[in-house]
Write a protein that holds these residues in place. Structure first.
Motif, PDB file in Angstrom:
ATOM      1  N   CYS A 126       0.848  -1.203   0.000  1.00  0.00           N
ATOM      2  CA  CYS A 126       0.000   0.000   0.000  1.00  0.00           C
ATOM      3  C   CYS A 126       0.879   1.248   0.000  1.00  0.00           C
ATOM      4  CB  CYS A 126      -0.911   0.002   1.224  1.00  0.00           C
ATOM      5  SG  CYS A 126      -2.332  -1.114   1.131  1.00  0.00           S
ATOM      6  N   GLY A 127       1.937   1.228   0.822  1.00  0.00           N
ATOM      7  CA  GLY A 127       2.863   2.359   0.838  1.00  0.00           C
ATOM      8  C   GLY A 127       3.549   2.550  -0.500  1.00  0.00           C
ATOM      9  N   PHE A 128       3.970   1.436  -1.113  1.00  0.00           N
ATOM     10  CA  PHE A 128       4.587   1.495  -2.440  1.00  0.00           C
ATOM     11  C   PHE A 128       3.645   2.146  -3.447  1.00  0.00           C
ATOM     12  CE2 PHE A 128       4.730  -0.504  -6.640  1.00  0.00           C
ATOM     13  CZ  PHE A 128       6.036  -0.252  -7.035  1.00  0.00           C
ATOM     14  N   ALA A 129       2.387   1.699  -3.457  1.00  0.00           N
ATOM     15  CA  ALA A 129       1.416   2.218  -4.419  1.00  0.00           C
ATOM     16  C   ALA A 129       1.162   3.702  -4.211  1.00  0.00           C
ATOM     17  CB  ALA A 129       0.105   1.439  -4.306  1.00  0.00           C
ATOM     18  N   ALA A 130       1.053   4.131  -2.952  1.00  0.00           N
ATOM     19  CA  ALA A 130       0.776   5.537  -2.661  1.00  0.00           C
ATOM     20  C   ALA A 130       1.921   6.431  -3.126  1.00  0.00           C
ATOM     21  CB  ALA A 130       0.526   5.718  -1.163  1.00  0.00           C
ATOM     22  N   VAL A 131       3.148   6.045  -2.811  1.00  0.00           N
ATOM     23  CA  VAL A 131       4.304   6.866  -3.190  1.00  0.00           C
ATOM     24  C   VAL A 131       4.470   6.879  -4.706  1.00  0.00           C
ATOM     25  CG1 VAL A 131       6.816   7.099  -3.010  1.00  0.00           C
ATOM     26  CG2 VAL A 131       5.467   6.507  -0.989  1.00  0.00           C
ATOM     27  N   LEU A 132       4.279   5.737  -5.350  1.00  0.00           N
ATOM     28  CA  LEU A 132       4.444   5.675  -6.805  1.00  0.00           C
ATOM     29  C   LEU A 132       3.408   6.542  -7.508  1.00  0.00           C
ATOM     30  CD1 LEU A 132       6.357   4.235  -8.762  1.00  0.00           C
ATOM     31  CD2 LEU A 132       4.620   2.459  -9.034  1.00  0.00           C
ATOM     32  N   LEU A 211      12.316   0.770  -8.325  1.00  0.00           N
ATOM     33  CA  LEU A 211      11.540  -0.327  -8.886  1.00  0.00           C
ATOM     34  C   LEU A 211      12.364  -1.616  -8.921  1.00  0.00           C
ATOM     35  CD1 LEU A 211       9.726   1.484 -11.846  1.00  0.00           C
ATOM     36  CD2 LEU A 211       8.789   0.869  -9.612  1.00  0.00           C
ATOM     37  N   GLY A 212      13.660  -1.484  -9.213  1.00  0.00           N
ATOM     38  CA  GLY A 212      14.530  -2.654  -9.178  1.00  0.00           C
ATOM     39  C   GLY A 212      14.631  -3.243  -7.789  1.00  0.00           C
ATOM     40  N   ALA A 213      14.622  -2.385  -6.759  1.00  0.00           N
ATOM     41  CA  ALA A 213      14.682  -2.876  -5.381  1.00  0.00           C
ATOM     42  C   ALA A 213      13.400  -3.626  -5.003  1.00  0.00           C
ATOM     43  CB  ALA A 213      14.908  -1.711  -4.429  1.00  0.00           C
ATOM     44  N   TRP A 214      12.261  -3.174  -5.498  1.00  0.00           N
ATOM     45  CA  TRP A 214      10.988  -3.805  -5.152  1.00  0.00           C
ATOM     46  C   TRP A 214      10.736  -5.084  -5.942  1.00  0.00           C
ATOM     47  CZ3 TRP A 214       7.258  -2.751  -1.479  1.00  0.00           C
ATOM     48  CH2 TRP A 214       7.473  -1.606  -0.710  1.00  0.00           C
TER      49      TRP A 214
END
Length: 277
Positions: A126-132, A211-214
């Protein structure tokens, strides 16, 4: 999960609506906060102090008439519908992007809770999606990808890989971050040496590293392929209708973000399957 998957997803969607309302504030104010800080840093020592400007100050108000937005005029989606997309005081139009961001955030949060295994993994995504989402919108509006967002997203990806929240081995995440940065950095310098122009900004390198890290280094080629193809198509379409901004370019960050969302929702290798590769 706390309850049944469907109830958890519905609750996450409601929280996403509230978070989406806050994301609208971040998209609007963070670039202005950076400009405010740059102005303060470059001001002469005897220059008057600039007024405070951050995510909380000044309070939300109508850009057209200065009307202070009351709490019941700021309810996600509902207030927009009730006000028919206009300021309660001067009736100036409110951009439809506000409720769209709220609804998109709600849908992404609901999906993360529905599909991701475990509460902490769902929270991380959820945090990933919000920041992206915020990065994509800021870059589209201003051609900026703030370090305040790209670098935390990068480090969060590495830490989440270490904790096992992303399904990516930490070694793959580290290699993904390094390869993501260096690949676009190399393209940038090659393009600049050949043409004498800058084809992208350093923020794109950092976003691709995140994105590479995720997703790990294996996901980089599918994501950059998707981002490049869609970017070219959108660019040609905007050029055909005269929609390109001054200088004849479009930012690359929103298309990298779109590829990141596609990788999150469908998996990075689904991009290659769609392309027939």
């Amino acid at each position: 999960m706390l309850m049944s998957p469907s109830i958890d997803a519905a609750l996450a969607g409601l929280i996403g609506l509230l978070i989406g309302s806050f994301l609208n504030v971040v998209v609007h104010r963070l670039p202005k906060m950076l400009e405010h800080q740059w102005a303060a840093d470059t001001a002469a020592g005897d220059a008057p102090a600039l007024p405070s400007y951050n995510l909380m100050t000044p309070p939300s108000h109508c850009a057209a008439c200065g009307h202070a937005i009351r709490w019941y005029e700021n309810l996600p989606v509902l207030s927009y519908v009730a006000l028919r997309g206009r300021c309660a005081a001067c009736r100036a139009p409110i951009g439809v992007r506000h409720p769209l961001v709220e609804l998109t955030t709600a849908a992404l949060f609901a999906w993360c809770v529905w599909r991701m295994p475990g509460q902490w993994a769902a929270l991380a995504w959820c945090g990933f999606a919000a920041v992206l989402l915020v990065l994509a919108l800021i870059d589209w509006d201003t051609t900026l990808l703030p370090d305040d967002l790209t670098l935390p997203l990068l480090w969060a990806g590495l830490l989440c890989a270490l904790a096992g929240f992303t399904g990516v081995d930490i070694a793959q995440a580290v290699l993904g971050a390094a390869a993501g940065y260096l690949s676009l950095w190399s393209v940038y310098w090659l393009f600049k040496l050949v043409t004498g122009k800058e084809g992208m900004g350093y923020g794109d390198f950092k976003l691709f590293a995140a994105l590479g890290a995720w997703f790990g280094w294996q996901a980089l080629i599918p994501m950059v392929l998707m981002a490049s193809v869609i970017g070219v198509v959108v660019g040609l379409g905007m050029k055909a209708v005269g929609g390109l901004r001054e200088g004849g370019y479009i930012p690359f960050g929103p298309f990298l973000a779109g590829a990141g969302f596609a990788a999150m929702l469908f998996g990075p290798h689904a991009i290659l399957r769609v392309a027939g590769l």
